[in-house]
Write an enzyme that holds these catalytic residues in place. Sequence first.
Site, mmCIF file in Angstrom:
data_model
loop_
_atom_site.group_PDB
_atom_site.id
_atom_site.type_symbol
_atom_site.label_atom_id
_atom_site.label_comp_id
_atom_site.label_asym_id
_atom_site.label_seq_id
_atom_site.Cartn_x
_atom_site.Cartn_y
_atom_site.Cartn_z
ATOM 1 N N LYS A 77 0.867 -1.532 0.586
ATOM 2 C CA LYS A 77 -0.114 0.025 0.086
ATOM 3 C C LYS A 77 0.614 1.364 -0.220
ATOM 4 O O LYS A 77 2.482 1.338 0.795
ATOM 5 C CB LYS A 77 -0.666 -0.351 1.350
ATOM 6 C CG LYS A 77 -1.822 1.183 1.728
ATOM 7 C CD LYS A 77 -3.326 0.624 0.446
ATOM 8 C CE LYS A 77 -4.448 1.373 0.440
ATOM 9 N NZ LYS A 77 -4.077 2.531 -0.951
ATOM 10 N N LYS A 101 4.888 2.789 8.629
ATOM 11 C CA LYS A 101 3.786 2.897 9.105
ATOM 12 C C LYS A 101 2.708 2.109 8.887
ATOM 13 O O LYS A 101 1.800 2.326 10.387
ATOM 14 C CB LYS A 101 3.338 4.040 7.846
ATOM 15 C CG LYS A 101 2.160 5.402 8.601
ATOM 16 C CD LYS A 101 1.711 5.827 6.401
ATOM 17 C CE LYS A 101 2.863 6.973 6.506
ATOM 18 N NZ LYS A 101 2.969 7.502 5.201
ATOM 19 N N LYS A 113 5.291 2.491 -3.300
ATOM 20 C CA LYS A 113 5.310 4.043 -3.728
ATOM 21 C C LYS A 113 5.541 4.356 -4.878
ATOM 22 O O LYS A 113 5.930 2.583 -5.028
ATOM 23 C CB LYS A 113 6.570 4.772 -2.495
ATOM 24 C CG LYS A 113 5.091 5.939 -2.458
ATOM 25 C CD LYS A 113 4.812 6.064 -1.167
ATOM 26 C CE LYS A 113 4.764 7.848 -1.048
ATOM 27 N NZ LYS A 113 3.596 8.172 0.241
ATOM 28 N N THR A 197 -5.513 12.078 6.429
ATOM 29 C CA THR A 197 -4.658 12.668 6.868
ATOM 30 C C THR A 197 -4.292 13.469 7.994
ATOM 31 O O THR A 197 -3.857 13.472 8.816
ATOM 32 C CB THR A 197 -3.345 12.788 5.824
ATOM 33 O OG1 THR A 197 -4.057 11.916 4.874
ATOM 34 C CG2 THR A 197 -1.973 12.709 5.627
ATOM 35 N N ASN A 228 -3.239 19.051 0.787
ATOM 36 C CA ASN A 228 -3.955 18.348 1.597
ATOM 37 C C ASN A 228 -4.207 17.909 3.047
ATOM 38 O O ASN A 228 -4.792 17.100 4.016
ATOM 39 C CB ASN A 228 -4.449 16.848 0.240
ATOM 40 C CG ASN A 228 -5.570 15.993 0.927
ATOM 41 O OD1 ASN A 228 -7.457 16.600 0.933
ATOM 42 N ND2 ASN A 228 -5.872 15.342 0.856
ATOM 43 N N SER A 356 -7.567 4.863 3.749
ATOM 44 C CA SER A 356 -7.587 3.545 2.793
ATOM 45 C C SER A 356 -7.737 2.878 2.840
ATOM 46 O O SER A 356 -8.434 2.024 2.223
ATOM 47 C CB SER A 356 -5.582 4.573 1.794
ATOM 48 O OG SER A 356 -5.520 5.461 1.326
HETATM 49 N N1 GLU Z 1 0.578 8.631 0.418
HETATM 50 C C1 GLU Z 1 -0.114 8.589 1.717
HETATM 51 C C2 GLU Z 1 0.754 8.875 3.412
HETATM 52 O O1 GLU Z 1 2.196 8.594 2.813
HETATM 53 C C3 GLU Z 1 -1.534 7.649 1.766
HETATM 54 C C4 GLU Z 1 -1.027 6.414 1.492
HETATM 55 C C5 GLU Z 1 -1.906 5.710 1.265
HETATM 56 O O2 GLU Z 1 -3.247 5.690 1.470
HETATM 57 O O3 GLU Z 1 -2.130 4.426 0.649
HETATM 58 O O4 GLU Z 1 0.787 7.668 3.697
#
Ligand code: GLU
Length: 423
Positions: A77, A101, A113, A197, A228, A356
């Site tokens: 993810k 995370k 990513k 977030t 955001n 998410s």
């Molecule tokens: N881009 C966000 C982060 O850095 C969300 C990632 C997601 O929802 O998968 O955590």
Amino acid sequence: MTAQAAVITPKEDPWQMALRQFNIAADQLPLKRGIRELLAYPKRELTVNFPVKMDDGSVRIFTGYRVHHSTVLGPTKGGIRYHPDVTLNEVRALAMWMTWKCATVGLPYGGAKGGVVVNPKELSREELEHLTRRYATEIGILMSPEGDIPAPDVGTNPQIMAWIMDTYSMHRGYSTPSVVTGKPLAIGGSFGRIEATGRGVTFVTREATRHLGMPLAGAKVAVQGFGNVGAVAAYLLHDQGCSIVAASDSSGGVHNPKGLDPRALVKFKEDRGSVTGFPSANRVTNEELLEVSCDILVPSALEAQITASNAGKVKARLVVEGANGPITPDGDEVLEARNVLVVPDILANAGGVIVSYFEWVQGLQQFFWTEEEVNQNLERIMVRSFGQVLRGSLDRKVSMRTAALIRAIERVADALMTRGIYP
Ligand code: GLU
């Protein structure tokens, strides 16, 4: 790229930062050498160079990446970033941080990513759609609802997720909404995802101020990055009585020691494209913003903003990382020595990936929640995770970052050992 070399020659490169943070935490754990090394390496990395037809009829070649750091705890993810400074090392770091995370807050995911080297503001809507659909096709070999689920990050948004979902679905021949999260509501998005977030940032900020005995009402807050994450955190903290004294975006920042109206600032940025020029505020640079007089600093832009050279000038007592990797390991050392509490990215900004996860679960089950249910479950996970990380930090006498990493690494290592090494 070697995991060991990174420790010897730390640079302000995000991947070197991520490895140094990892090594600090791993040193506290009785990990076998091979397991430790395995956890430090990305599992797989894809680089794609692909053509896009531009509006003037020309063809431009773009470079993109998708990195899977770990698949130990589940499907990977992590967001997709569109930014001119994207590098493979940045995407590697961001993928590794996603692993930690998800493990910190207990989600059944590994980390990934993606990124494309592009300034999305310079493309027309059509060009952005062409680029997105072609990139989605190129990384299609890695993406799936069971295998790897992208989401928005810097420079991407729900519309871009819709194009990715549609492209993937066209190739499959049937609709596959759960291949991405952060989608618009109209195609299976979740209530509360856009604000998630920033909302998560406010929950941990509240918990951290309680721990410090600092009243949230009246606390002065400076926010770097008004996208955001930063903008939402700013207006939700303002709703709780904080005074937002400074805010910035990629064009620069604004400062008013008496406080700014964050919702008026959101509107101003929507109309003008930037917070700069906002009435009754002084102009500050992004660097100056980090040093303004405030109680709480929320860096919500990019990596490596607070370093050894400016960490000594941070006035805040509490720093909450809305961005991924905004403080370098040297910056961390300076803040720790000065007794500034840092709520680390892998905890502070986990609200996005938590919602998410809710969106993915709702999509797979075809059973949708109310916004209240989403926000309540988000709060529960953020508050619980904050408490666990804080306890780890106090028990082990380490920073909250190291405590979160220890917890995350232990979880992934435990799952890895339980699964065993194949074959
Ligand atoms: N881009 C966000 C982060 O850095 C969300 C990632 C997601 O929802 O998968 O955590």
